[in-house]
Write a protein that holds these residues in place. Structure first.
Motif, mmCIF file in Angstrom:
data_model
loop_
_atom_site.group_PDB
_atom_site.id
_atom_site.type_symbol
_atom_site.label_atom_id
_atom_site.label_comp_id
_atom_site.label_asym_id
_atom_site.label_seq_id
_atom_site.Cartn_x
_atom_site.Cartn_y
_atom_site.Cartn_z
ATOM 1 N N HIS A 1 3.148 1.707 3.396
ATOM 2 C CA HIS A 1 4.894 0.721 3.178
ATOM 3 C C HIS A 1 5.706 2.167 3.821
ATOM 4 O O HIS A 1 6.710 1.281 4.465
ATOM 5 C CB HIS A 1 5.252 1.009 1.692
ATOM 6 N N GLN B 1 1.901 -6.957 3.358
ATOM 7 C CA GLN B 1 2.909 -6.524 2.866
ATOM 8 C C GLN B 1 3.930 -6.911 2.842
ATOM 9 O O GLN B 1 4.195 -7.601 3.982
ATOM 10 C CB GLN B 1 2.613 -4.513 3.558
ATOM 11 N N ALA C 1 0.077 -5.511 -1.862
ATOM 12 C CA ALA C 1 -0.594 -4.297 -0.009
ATOM 13 C C ALA C 1 -2.006 -3.772 -0.244
ATOM 14 O O ALA C 1 -2.267 -3.896 0.007
ATOM 15 C CB ALA C 1 0.811 -3.265 0.190
ATOM 16 N N GLU D 1 4.191 -8.204 -4.248
ATOM 17 C CA GLU D 1 4.415 -6.464 -4.268
ATOM 18 C C GLU D 1 3.668 -6.339 -5.832
ATOM 19 O O GLU D 1 4.216 -5.240 -6.719
ATOM 20 C CB GLU D 1 6.076 -5.846 -3.807
#
Ligand code: AMP
Length: 478
Positions: free
Chosen positions: A397, A116, A254, A223
């Motif tokens: 997130h 992430q 992620a 992402e």
């Protein structure tokens, strides 16, 4: 994945610039000698540092104390120019993802990295890219494209590249919607070795014959899970099909749900899987609590909590644009330096808000998930989930916005009595219980006098969380 297309050991791309061949010894390389620089540092060279993206004619050679003699960066076979850039950026030690990914990526193979933001992942792919590509002349098509889900992330990734590319003779351009396409077209015409962009705008520029992908050596899908969530899959596939098959593809995500796996299977060559997922790093250092609260008492709870905590900087996440606006309006009456950011705002406004937050002039930022995800500000001390996130991954997130680069952070999630299941799903996702917090003397579960338990809420509530695919209705609401 096509074995026959695997890069051959002798490929230029495989070696990377100054790759494994030119490994430096720690002690002697502590002070990078620039006797034979990999790149000309001619006056007039610039990596398109923001805000002058795509600029030519500047001269910005990094200076700064050298890297420490024992810095693992010195073991990675990086060029002297890059080592000086790292020193100037004060990146003295690689983060775990950089330590794991950079040497592998420099070998030229395809890599799927689970990571992430906030882990240093941008530099992890930017460094091998900068080491591989060559300065090109005016009008020469780009050699690397980085696809990202949001405009904010496009700017952020471009800025991170620019930070590391000082001293290289390269031009970086960020392309994304919400800005006049003419300016981006002009920058591309002047020539850019690296393009960072959202898939929609990249496709648009391809359709206008402004962006050409036939020279692409490295393609990054940053992402990737988020891009697929937003519905960019068809655009990404169209873009990938236009790239040369002999390219390196780096995918960062992620989470690796089946759609991301399928994309990788289709468009990557035997990718190596590296796991730097948040359960291994990131959220562990963040204190996480929840408050049980009646929806009508959330705002009062927020004000009291901010009063108790006195955050250095906080993001307050709401589920909808309307909700974000409303909380922003009410909070501005109680505190100074409050701003809001969501998908309805014009790009210049979003840019201004982000700049103000980054510079520390905004203390409280009220945001939706769609823009919150790209925010990378190390001084965020508090995350407040005013509305519980729609997706478990959004929780990861959101909370990952704090506790960045080793700083401490704390996250609070407001949970209404009807949202117990959502809380449980989040706890299962992060494999940890959110401790319950309370404010002495404030009963967050007390009903307002005119409402009985079970009575309908006075206002239309936000769309109910859905723990599956993001629907168009949910996308619109962000
Ligand atoms: P990212 O995960 O790419 O969003 O990066 C998070 C933040 O870490 C950014 O502000 C970077 O500038 C910073 N950063 C990345 N690598 C390093 C490093 N090796 N040392 C110090 N800061 C870093």
């Amino acid at each position: 994945m096509n074995e026959s297309k695997k890069p051959k050991p002798g490929n230029r791309r495989n070696r990377g610039r100054g790759g494994r061949r030119s490994k430096q010894k720690t002690s002697s390389a502590a002070q990078p000698k620039d006797t034979k620089p990999d790149r000309p540092e001619a006056p007039g060279a610039v990596a398109g540092a923001a805000p002058g993206e795509g600029r030519r004619g500047d001269h910005d050679v990094p200076t700064g104390a050298p890297l420490p003699a024992d810095s693992p960066f010195l073991q990675m076979g990086l060029s002297p120019t890059m080592l000086r850039s790292l020193a100037a950026a004060e990146y003295l030690e690689p983060t775990p993802i950089q330590e794991g990914l950079i040497p592998r990526a420099m070998e030229g193979g395809d890599i799927m990295g689970q990571a992430q933001t906030g882990t240093g992942k941008t530099a992890a792919f930017a460094i091998p890219i900068l080491e591989q590509i060559e300065p090109a002349g005016k009008g020469v098509p780009p050699q690397a494209v980085v696809l990202v889900p949001t405009r904010e992330l496009a700017v952020q990734v471009r800025d991170e590249f620019a930070k590391l590319a000082r001293g290289f003779r390269l031009h970086l351009v960020a392309v994304y919607g919400g800005k006049p396409i003419r300016q981006q077209t002009e920058q591309l015409r002047r020539g850019a070795e690296v393009v960072v962009g959202t898939p929609g705008r990249v496709l648009d520029l391809i359709a206008r014959d402004t962006l050409h992908l036939e020279h692409i050596r490295v393609m990054v899908l940053d992402e990737a899970d988020r891009m697929l969530d937003i519905g960019f899959r068809p655009d990404i596939e169209k873009i990938l099909r236009r790239c040369p098959s002999r390219r390196q593809t780096l995918l960062l995500s992620a989470t690796i749900p089946p759609p991301v796996e399928r994309l990788a299977h289709r468009y990557m060559r035997d990718p190596e899987m590296l796991d730097f997922s948040p359960k291994d790093i990131g959220l562990e250092t963040i204190e996480q609590y929840h408050f049980s609260v009646e929806p009508e008492r959330k705002f009062e709870l927020l004000v009291r909590l901010l009063g108790r905590e006195e955050p250095r900087q906080a993001i307050i996440f709401c589920r909808t644009r309307r909700g974000t606006e409303k909380v922003h309006r009410r909070l501005s009456r109680k505190f100074d330096a409050v701003e809001a950011i969501h998908g309805d705002l014009a790009q210049p406004v979003r840019d201004r808000v982000m700049r103000s937050f980054r510079e520390g002039n905004t203390r409280f930022l009220v945001a939706t998930d769609v823009v919150g995800r790209g925010i990378d500000v190390t001084s965020i001390s508090h995350i407040i989930n005013y509305d519980i996130p729609q997706f478990c991954d959004d929780y990861v997130h959101r909370v990952g916005r704090t506790g960045r680069m080793g700083r401490e952070g704390v996250a609070y999630t407001f949970v209404s009595p009807e949202e117990g299941n959502e809380l449980t799903r989040i706890e299962m996702r992060i494999n940890r219980l959110l401790k319950r917090d309370e404010l002495p003397g404030f009963d967050a579960l007390a009903m307002p006098k005119d409402r009985e338990p079970g009575e309908p809420l006075p206002e239309k509530p936000a769309p109910k969380p859905v723990f599956g695919r993001r629907t168009r209705r949910h996308r619109r609401a962000l």
